[in-house]
Design a protein around this motif. Structure first.
Motif, short mmCIF file in Angstrom:
data_model
loop_
_atom_site.label_atom_id
_atom_site.label_comp_id
_atom_site.label_asym_id
_atom_site.label_seq_id
_atom_site.Cartn_x
_atom_site.Cartn_y
_atom_site.Cartn_z
N LYS A 52 -8.27 -1.85 0.36
CA LYS A 52 -7.20 -1.73 1.35
C LYS A 52 -7.16 -2.95 2.28
O LYS A 52 -6.10 -3.41 2.66
CB LYS A 52 -7.38 -0.45 2.17
N GLN A 53 -8.34 -3.45 2.64
CA GLN A 53 -8.41 -4.63 3.50
C GLN A 53 -7.81 -5.84 2.79
O GLN A 53 -7.06 -6.61 3.40
CB GLN A 53 -9.85 -4.90 3.89
N MET A 54 -8.11 -6.01 1.52
CA MET A 54 -7.57 -7.14 0.77
C MET A 54 -6.06 -7.03 0.61
O MET A 54 -5.35 -8.04 0.70
CB MET A 54 -8.26 -7.22 -0.60
N GLU A 55 -5.55 -5.83 0.38
CA GLU A 55 -4.10 -5.63 0.29
C GLU A 55 -3.42 -6.00 1.60
O GLU A 55 -2.35 -6.62 1.60
CB GLU A 55 -3.78 -4.19 -0.08
N LYS A 56 -4.02 -5.64 2.70
CA LYS A 56 -3.46 -5.95 4.01
C LYS A 56 -3.44 -7.47 4.25
O LYS A 56 -2.46 -8.02 4.74
CB LYS A 56 -4.28 -5.25 5.09
#
Length: 80
Positions: A52-56
């Motif tokens: 999720k952090q990488m997608e953000k």
């Protein structure tokens, strides 16, 4: 986060003796806190949090590139 909010609400209701939680055993009232801990452990263990952090970060990077292209008058990149 939802489990923590639910746990706080049930704990408040049990403590203030309001509604059905007053008759429930303590383990039922405190269960959402345990479920929140299990959820956080699973999210970290499985890589869900990192994903999720990488997608953000990718979305922020794309927005920054599009904004720079717009400022240069090139517009967003179009697919063919």
């Amino acid at each position: 986060m939802y489990l923590l909010i639910l746990g706080c609400m049930l704990l408040f209701m049990k403590y203030m003796e309001v509604g059905p939680p007053t008759e429930w055993p303590w383990w039922v009232v405190l269960a959402p806190f345990g479920l929140a801990v299990i959820w956080w452990w699973w999210a970290d263990f499985s890589g869900y949090t990192k994903k999720k952090q990488m997608e953000k970060e990718d979305a922020r990077r794309k927005a920054r590139i599009d904004k720079s292209r717009e400022a240069l008058g090139m517009g967003p990149k179009k697919r063919r």
